[in-house]
Design a protein around this motif. Structure first.
Motif, PDB file in Angstrom:
ATOM      1  N   ALA A 132      37.763  16.762  -0.795  1.00 19.62           N
ATOM      2  CA  ALA A 132      37.832  17.805  -0.380  1.00 19.62           C
ATOM      3  C   ALA A 132      39.497  18.804   0.288  1.00 19.62           C
ATOM      4  O   ALA A 132      39.995  17.985   0.018  1.00 19.62           O
ATOM      5  CB  ALA A 132      37.076  18.198   0.945  1.00 19.62           C
ATOM      6  N   LEU A 168      36.959  21.312   3.411  1.00 18.78           N
ATOM      7  CA  LEU A 168      36.760  20.398   4.780  1.00 18.78           C
ATOM      8  C   LEU A 168      36.531  19.108   4.533  1.00 18.78           C
ATOM      9  O   LEU A 168      34.781  18.712   4.344  1.00 18.78           O
ATOM     10  CB  LEU A 168      36.369  20.929   5.560  1.00 18.78           C
ATOM     11  N   GLU A 196      36.034  15.510   7.449  1.00 21.59           N
ATOM     12  CA  GLU A 196      36.172  15.298   8.785  1.00 21.59           C
ATOM     13  C   GLU A 196      36.174  14.917   8.577  1.00 21.59           C
ATOM     14  O   GLU A 196      35.195  13.686   9.035  1.00 21.59           O
ATOM     15  CB  GLU A 196      36.080  16.904  10.061  1.00 21.59           C
ATOM     16  N   PRO A 250      32.616  21.673  -0.993  1.00 19.51           N
ATOM     17  CA  PRO A 250      33.172  22.046   0.586  1.00 19.51           C
ATOM     18  C   PRO A 250      34.524  22.136   1.131  1.00 19.51           C
ATOM     19  O   PRO A 250      35.043  21.702   0.237  1.00 19.51           O
ATOM     20  CB  PRO A 250      32.678  20.842   1.414  1.00 19.51           C
ATOM     21  N   THR A 265      29.624  19.882   4.308  1.00 14.82           N
ATOM     22  CA  THR A 265      30.514  18.839   5.063  1.00 14.82           C
ATOM     23  C   THR A 265      30.579  17.507   5.353  1.00 14.82           C
ATOM     24  O   THR A 265      29.819  16.856   5.867  1.00 14.82           O
ATOM     25  CB  THR A 265      31.353  19.295   6.588  1.00 14.82           C
ATOM     26  N   VAL A 313      37.509  24.966   9.673  1.00 15.84           N
ATOM     27  CA  VAL A 313      36.665  25.940   8.676  1.00 15.84           C
ATOM     28  C   VAL A 313      37.963  27.662   8.299  1.00 15.84           C
ATOM     29  O   VAL A 313      36.775  27.683   7.229  1.00 15.84           O
ATOM     30  CB  VAL A 313      35.587  26.180   9.744  1.00 15.84           C
ATOM     31  N   LEU A 356      30.108  21.870  11.812  1.00 16.17           N
ATOM     32  CA  LEU A 356      30.822  21.814  10.602  1.00 16.17           C
ATOM     33  C   LEU A 356      29.774  22.638   9.457  1.00 16.17           C
ATOM     34  O   LEU A 356      28.483  22.084   9.663  1.00 16.17           O
ATOM     35  CB  LEU A 356      31.095  20.036  10.586  1.00 16.17           C
TER      36      LEU A 356
END
Length: 541
Positions: A164, A62, A64, A60, A99, A246, A95
């Motif tokens: 990430a 990202l 968050e 992934p 993620t 994203v 998401l």
């Protein structure tokens, strides 16, 4: 991977090359400052959908952390807390699978709402985890106070070991950092620890948040500060922001500057879409080069100002000499990226004071934005004094309006006119609330390039949110972005910007001299660029 999905990075260097080689007033040949504007753009040829998907086997893109202010004031009115829940749930639903994420509740301290109190590992997005996170968000209640340093410190610990390439924190608050003393470490110390670890966007909701607090956090953590005027606007704003995250095309981009012998790098800062100071990374071995890290690029254009110093002693005049080389570096490339060729920053030493007085329009433009932001801050401080400060507040508002008109920034003009009694009056309307000023302070911190400038999005592309008005990963594009509607006239009266030509006499060398502080500048200067900052155009000599 096809050529159509390649990401392209562009670089253009804008500068006025001439610098004075003549001694200063005391007869000394001192170092001179060269200011250059770097326009860097990112464009994903396959579009944001392709750019946001990680390359096979890379994991992934990202990680968050969503922070929800759950202090007691979020219940006054309760619509704030309801809006925060709706927006956070909407963000979680967006998401992508895989993620890493967490939701935090912020009060005197911070608590992990999902994946659960005491958890030190982030959840991994999938249908079950997203549903569980939304259920946990829906039962949130509010109590206690506001200690934002504690919230960011927990986010830092959760993100510390995440692999990430984009680590992002989305923070929402309705108040001021009133209980910083309750944190184990003050906010400023926490920001020092968080700098370079993740990008943070901060949002205000309600009518008692502090714009300067949000700006301080986002400038230090390379995000953007935003606010909503109505609670109902928050969900759409969050969805737009997460869509940009994203769709991140380039997780990290570095500006590498290599000065020539005798040249020093004094400052590097982002100036569009907002101002952020950049610090050099660890020294590169075996050379003079320094790298400045920028993060989370969507399809967008950003501008950076570079300040170099050099000594003209012994240098040839009238010839282009290189002061530094600029290169764009993208580490850990996850998909095909086309990088631009290195570009030089040049100098031409001159004995002509008119040539040496000229500045690149991008440098001048940023100075005007700084002056407009300062005028808004002064107007606000004067307004806080009530009747005693009314005249000063009106004067500073008129100055800010004139500067916004000169900048042709329709968004800033619109924000200023929301607090004006009537268009062109240059006077502050009655009945304003403090939150009206907080929104204006945030608006005055946003910057745009001139509309005629071209970037990866084509002529007139705005860098507020993205190259074609689409949101970049750091925030959404505000209303009015990239608008082709010309701004209205500047404020009328003695403080107006519309006076024809300078009243001050133009010297034989083509410059005008400020009668107060003796600053010398171009004949078309609207305001003094020296210490006094007084109006020049349309002013009596």
């Amino acid at each position: 991977m096809t050529v159509a999905e390649e990401t392209e990075v562009t670089l253009a260097v804008g500068q006025q090359k001439e610098l004075p080689a003549v001694p200063d007033a005391a007869g000394r040949r001192t170092e001179r400052e060269m200011h250059a504007i770097l326009e860097i753009g990112v464009r994903s040829r396959g579009g944001a959908h392709h750019a946001g998907a990680p390359a096979p086997g890379t994991g992934p893109a990202l990680a968050e952390v969503l922070i929800v202010d759950t202090s007691r004031s979020m219940l006054h009115p309760a619509a704030k807390l309801h809006a925060a829940k709706d927006a956070t749930a909407a963000a979680v639903r967006m998401l992508p699978d895989g993620t890493a994420f967490a939701v935090l509740s912020g009060r005197f301290d911070a608590t992990v709402v999902h994946p659960g109190p005491g958890r030190s590992v982030l959840a991994v997005a999938g249908p079950g985890e997203r549903e569980a996170a939304e259920r946990a968000v829906r039962i949130l209640d509010a109590d206690g106070g506001t200690a934002i340093g504690a919230w960011l410190e927990l986010a830092r610990r959760l993100l510390k070991d995440q692999p990430a390439p984009v680590k992002h924190v989305l923070l929402l608050t309705d108040g001021r950092n009133e209980h910083d003393h309750r944190s184990r470490r003050p906010l400023e110390t926490v920001l020092d620890a968080c700098a370079g670890q993740f990008v943070c966007d901060a949002w205000g909701i309600g009518d008692d948040w502090d714009a300067e607090l949000l700006l301080n956090i986002t400038r230090r953590l390379h995000g953007r500060a935003r606010a909503v005027r109505a609670e109902s606007e928050l969900t759409a704003a969050y969805e737009e922001l997460v869509a940009g995250l994203v769709g991140t095309a380039v997780p990290e981009l570095r500006i590498r500057l290599t000065p020539t012998p005798g040249t020093a790098i004094r400052q590097v800062k982002q100036v569009v879409p907002n101002e952020q100071e950049l610090q050099p990374g660890p020294a590169l071995s075996g050379g003079r080069a320094a790298e400045y890290v920028t993060r989370a690029w969507g399809d967008e254009v950003r501008h950076f100002q570079v300040v170099l110093t050099a000594d003209p002693t012994g240098r040839e005049t009238g010839e282009d000499l290189q002061l530094a080389a600029v290169e764009v570096v993208v580490p850990d490339v996850r998909r095909p990226v086309r990088l631009p060729a290195p570009q030089p920053i040049l100098v031409r030493w001159t004995d002509n004071p008119l040539d040496a007085s000229r500045r690149h329009p991008g440098v001048r433009r940023h100075e005007l934005y700084q002056q407009a932001s300062a005028a808004v801050a002064k107007a606000y401080r004067a307004w806080l004094r009530g009747a005693d400060g009314r005249e000063a507040a009106d004067r500073e508002l008129a100055r800010a309006l004139a500067l916004a008109a000169e900048l042709a920034d329709a968004q800033l003009l619109g924000a200023l006119r929301l607090i004006e009694t009537a268009p062109g009056s240059g006077r502050i309307r009655s009945g304003l609330k403090d939150v009206d000023w907080q929104h204006l302070i945030l608006s005055s911190a946003l910057t745009t390039p001139p509309r005629q400038q071209a970037g990866p999005g084509g002529p007139g592309a705005s860098a507020r949110g993205g190259a074609s008005g689409a949101p970049g990963p750091g925030g959404s594009a505000p209303a009015g972005t990239g608008s082709a509607v010309p701004p209205g006239p500047g404020p009328a009266g003695p403080s107006g910007a519309g006076a024809a030509g300078p009243a001050l006499p133009v010297r034989p060398d083509g410059l005008v001299e400020c009668p107060d502080c003796k600053w010398l500048g171009p004949a078309d200067s609207l305001y003094c660029g020296g210490d006094c900052g007084r109006l020049l155009r349309g002013a009596p000599a």
